[in-house]
Design a protein around this motif. Sequence first.
Motif, PDB file in Angstrom:
ATOM      1  N   VAL A  40       5.019  -2.977   4.062  1.00  0.00           N
ATOM      2  CA  VAL A  40       5.639  -3.991   4.920  1.00  0.00           C
ATOM      3  C   VAL A  40       5.685  -5.337   4.199  1.00  0.00           C
ATOM      4  N   VAL A  50      -2.090   3.688   7.582  1.00  0.00           N
ATOM      5  CA  VAL A  50      -1.791   2.335   8.046  1.00  0.00           C
ATOM      6  C   VAL A  50      -1.920   1.349   6.892  1.00  0.00           C
ATOM      7  N   LEU A  76       1.020   1.489   4.475  1.00  0.00           N
ATOM      8  CA  LEU A  76       2.264   0.933   5.004  1.00  0.00           C
ATOM      9  C   LEU A  76       2.162  -0.561   5.264  1.00  0.00           C
ATOM     10  N   GLU A  77       0.960  -1.070   5.461  1.00  0.00           N
ATOM     11  CA  GLU A  77       0.811  -2.524   5.550  1.00  0.00           C
ATOM     12  C   GLU A  77       1.225  -3.178   4.234  1.00  0.00           C
ATOM     13  N   TYR A 106       5.452   2.607   9.713  1.00  0.00           N
ATOM     14  CA  TYR A 106       4.239   1.831  10.001  1.00  0.00           C
ATOM     15  C   TYR A 106       3.838   1.993  11.464  1.00  0.00           C
TER      16      TYR A 106
END
Length: 255
Positions: free
Chosen positions: A91, A84, A87-88, A104
């Motif tokens: 993003v 997580v 992928l944060e 995500y």
Amino acid sequence: MTSLDRFFRPMRMLLLAGVAVVALGACASNRGMSATDYSGLPAGQSHQTLAELTARYKANPKDKGVAIHYAAALRAVGQSKQAVAVLEISVSHYPQDADIAVAYAKALTADGRFEQSLQVLDNVIRPEAPDWNALLVKGATLDQLGRNQEARALYAQALVYAPGEASIEANIGLSYAMTNELPAAEQHLRRAVQMRGATSRVRQNLALVIGLQGRFEECRAIYAAELPPEQVESNMAYVRALLTQQNRWDMIEKS
């Protein structure tokens, strides 16, 4: 949590690619960068793959493909929170990228953050042209929330956009397994193994569902075609333990 829920809880994470039970697949070097299911690798190989992807990610954390694969490899070894976090960051680099958003959401679901995952997916799914992979992940998330009928409706929609895609049919099968509809689960998983993209994980999921119906020799034969002998025995012990734990022997004998 009901006893039935505890019994089928191990299947919930099978719905997400990359979180299979005792699976064995091709080595990562043979997969190409289009595949992101690292769950099938033996433990030693999965950690080697993770080490390689960690180095690649550190060298270029803004590389979209590497970030997606690195997060998938982290999920495969149970590091969903780190996936997580990776992928944060991605993003923030690619705020409008659908591939990053779906990856995500998948990491969020693997980490049990279901409502947040649904929010991400609802923002990326375009009603006029939905991404079938996004629909698949949303269906898996809804299944884990017990919203199985809604999940199956999404899987059916995904099949319209990606007919013959094994992962969708396999998730339909696992959805039925979660509601104790094992014959229906078997039917869909048998269909899945005949489709393009069917992996060892999908075939092993079929073996699991067959084993849960007490057909051990058939279950063992499928496992034996996919796994080394010691892993076959481990899987068979796992199936029997599930049946014994939930007192399903009587149910099988009566069926």
